[in-house]
Motif scaffolding. Structure first.
Motif, short mmCIF file in Angstrom:
data_model
loop_
_atom_site.label_atom_id
_atom_site.label_comp_id
_atom_site.label_asym_id
_atom_site.label_seq_id
_atom_site.Cartn_x
_atom_site.Cartn_y
_atom_site.Cartn_z
N THR A 83 13.21 -78.36 55.15
CA THR A 83 13.41 -77.13 55.92
C THR A 83 12.37 -77.03 57.03
O THR A 83 11.17 -77.13 56.78
CB THR A 83 13.29 -75.90 55.01
N LEU A 84 12.84 -76.89 58.26
CA LEU A 84 11.98 -76.73 59.44
C LEU A 84 11.07 -77.93 59.67
O LEU A 84 9.98 -77.79 60.23
CB LEU A 84 11.12 -75.46 59.31
N ALA A 85 11.48 -79.10 59.22
CA ALA A 85 10.63 -80.28 59.38
C ALA A 85 10.56 -80.70 60.85
O ALA A 85 11.56 -80.65 61.58
CB ALA A 85 11.19 -81.42 58.54
N LYS A 86 9.37 -81.07 61.30
CA LYS A 86 9.12 -81.61 62.64
C LYS A 86 9.73 -80.74 63.74
O LYS A 86 10.67 -81.16 64.42
CB LYS A 86 9.65 -83.04 62.73
N PRO A 87 9.22 -79.53 63.95
CA PRO A 87 9.76 -78.69 65.02
C PRO A 87 9.46 -79.29 66.39
O PRO A 87 8.41 -79.93 66.59
CB PRO A 87 9.03 -77.36 64.83
N SER A 88 10.35 -79.08 67.32
CA SER A 88 10.18 -79.63 68.67
C SER A 88 9.26 -78.73 69.49
O SER A 88 9.10 -77.53 69.20
CB SER A 88 11.54 -79.74 69.36
N PRO A 89 8.62 -79.27 70.56
CA PRO A 89 7.80 -78.44 71.44
C PRO A 89 8.60 -77.30 72.06
O PRO A 89 8.07 -76.20 72.28
CB PRO A 89 7.32 -79.43 72.51
N GLN A 90 9.88 -77.55 72.34
CA GLN A 90 10.71 -76.49 72.92
C GLN A 90 10.88 -75.33 71.93
O GLN A 90 10.86 -74.16 72.32
CB GLN A 90 12.09 -77.05 73.31
N VAL A 157 13.98 -69.87 63.29
CA VAL A 157 13.42 -71.22 63.27
C VAL A 157 12.29 -71.34 64.28
O VAL A 157 11.22 -71.91 64.00
CB VAL A 157 14.52 -72.26 63.55
N ASP A 158 12.50 -70.79 65.48
CA ASP A 158 11.50 -70.88 66.54
C ASP A 158 10.24 -70.09 66.18
O ASP A 158 9.12 -70.57 66.41
CB ASP A 158 12.09 -70.36 67.85
N LEU A 159 10.39 -68.89 65.65
CA LEU A 159 9.23 -68.11 65.25
C LEU A 159 8.45 -68.81 64.14
O LEU A 159 7.22 -68.84 64.15
CB LEU A 159 9.67 -66.72 64.79
N ALA A 160 9.18 -69.36 63.18
CA ALA A 160 8.52 -70.06 62.09
C ALA A 160 7.76 -71.27 62.61
O ALA A 160 6.62 -71.54 62.18
CB ALA A 160 9.56 -70.50 61.05
N ALA A 161 8.36 -71.99 63.55
CA ALA A 161 7.70 -73.18 64.12
C ALA A 161 6.44 -72.78 64.90
O ALA A 161 5.41 -73.46 64.81
CB ALA A 161 8.67 -73.92 65.04
N TYR A 162 6.51 -71.68 65.64
CA TYR A 162 5.36 -71.25 66.43
C TYR A 162 4.20 -70.83 65.55
O TYR A 162 3.05 -71.29 65.75
CB TYR A 162 5.77 -70.09 67.34
N TYR A 163 4.44 -70.00 64.55
CA TYR A 163 3.35 -69.53 63.71
C TYR A 163 2.77 -70.67 62.86
O TYR A 163 1.57 -70.70 62.59
CB TYR A 163 3.81 -68.37 62.83
N ALA A 164 3.60 -71.59 62.44
CA ALA A 164 3.09 -72.74 61.69
C ALA A 164 2.23 -73.64 62.58
O ALA A 164 1.31 -74.31 62.10
CB ALA A 164 4.24 -73.53 61.09
N TYR A 165 2.51 -73.64 63.87
CA TYR A 165 1.76 -74.47 64.82
C TYR A 165 0.36 -73.90 65.10
O TYR A 165 -0.58 -74.65 65.34
CB TYR A 165 2.55 -74.58 66.12
N LEU A 166 0.24 -72.57 65.05
CA LEU A 166 -1.05 -71.96 65.37
C LEU A 166 -2.12 -72.37 64.36
O LEU A 166 -1.83 -72.52 63.18
CB LEU A 166 -0.91 -70.43 65.37
N PRO A 167 -3.38 -72.55 64.80
CA PRO A 167 -4.45 -72.87 63.85
C PRO A 167 -4.78 -71.65 62.99
O PRO A 167 -4.69 -70.51 63.44
CB PRO A 167 -5.62 -73.24 64.76
#
Length: 271
Positions: A83-90, A157-167
């Motif tokens: 689930t949500l593996a390897k989100p893209s930069p976009q 999906v995009d919100l989850a990817a963004y927050y997971a990306y933040l330190p």
């Protein structure tokens, strides 16, 4: 006396026995086929024939049953390791734009200055699941439910990817660091309580379970109490409800205080 005369109805003992037997049979039929079915308050029976059919195990199509309130929705989100593996930069970029609407509560960098959860570095599966639950009604909140109602699956999906990306950053108002408590490290096996770290990190992480270090103690306590009361019910298989109900108020305080006091590693959860 001949045996034929003993079994004859002219024998008063035979007449009494037969009469008692028939009387018991009639009484049993009245109780089983009429009295007891009518005594069932939830039964909606149109007449005597419906009563008899119901008692015999052959219910007829009678008047429709009264409407009953629908069962409260529960989480139906399916999470796997993919689930949500390897989100893209976009996807991360779109999530950053959407997250501007979340900054008032969750902070512009994902760190809340109030008693809302910190989202920076949170597992993507956690953010995605909670947004899905808010939209479906499995989890209810006066602010989040209307917000999630207008999100598409891709938005989540995009919100989850963004927050997971933040330190992960230090909490805005951390509690003084506390030592691990028994309920966190060992749980309470005799009451069916697993160690908190078995799902929420330290020992292991279960897909869909959030990391808790640095979260607000007020928020953590409120969620445990909501699980215990049944007000929050989006835990799959009722796992958190069963645990929270078995916890004492002191254990809830200790668990919330411990996690709120823990320093946060400055890492990306997506890595």
């Amino acid at each position: 006396m001949k045996s034929s005369e003993m079994l004859s109805l002219r024998n008063p003992h035979v007449r009494i026995s037969v009469g008692v037997t028939l009387g018991l049979l009639v009484l049993t039929a009245l109780l089983g086929f009429i009295v007891l079915p009518y005594a069932q308050r939830e039964a909606d029976l149109a007449g005597l024939w419906d009563v008899i059919c119901r008692a015999a195990g052959l219910p007829r199509d009678a008047a429709p049953a009264p409407d009953r309130p629908a069962a409260a929705p529960t989480s139906k989100v399916v999470l796997t390791a993919a689930t949500l593996a390897k989100p893209s930069p976009q996807s991360i970029g779109r999530g950053a734009t959407l997250a501007q609407r979340c900054a008032m509560c969750h902070g512009p960098t994902g760190i809340s200055r109030a008693d809302f959860p910190n989202l920076a570095g949170q597992y993507g599966a956690v953010v995605y699941k909670q947004l899905q639950d808010f939209r479906s009604g499995a989890r209810v909140n006066a602010v989040m439910s209307p917000f999630a109602a207008n999100l598409s699956d891709q938005d989540m999906v995009d919100l989850a990817a963004y927050y997971a990306y933040l330190p992960r950053l230090p909490a805005y108002h951390p509690e003084p660091q506390q030592i691990p408590t028994r309920i966190v490290v060992y749980g309470a096996p005799t009451r069916g309580i697993a160690p908190c770290g078995a799902c929420h990190g330290s020992l292991d992480n279960k897909t869909g379970s959030p990391w808790l270090e640095g979260q607000s103690a007020v928020y953590l306590k409120a969620q445990l109490e909501a699980f215990a009361s049944g007000h929050r019910r989006n835990d799959i298989s009722a796992q958190m409800r069963n645990i929270a109900r078995a916890m004492t108020p002191q254990e809830i305080e200790e668990a919330a205080g411990y996690y709120a006091s823990q320093p946060v590693e400055t890492i990306r959860a997506a890595e």
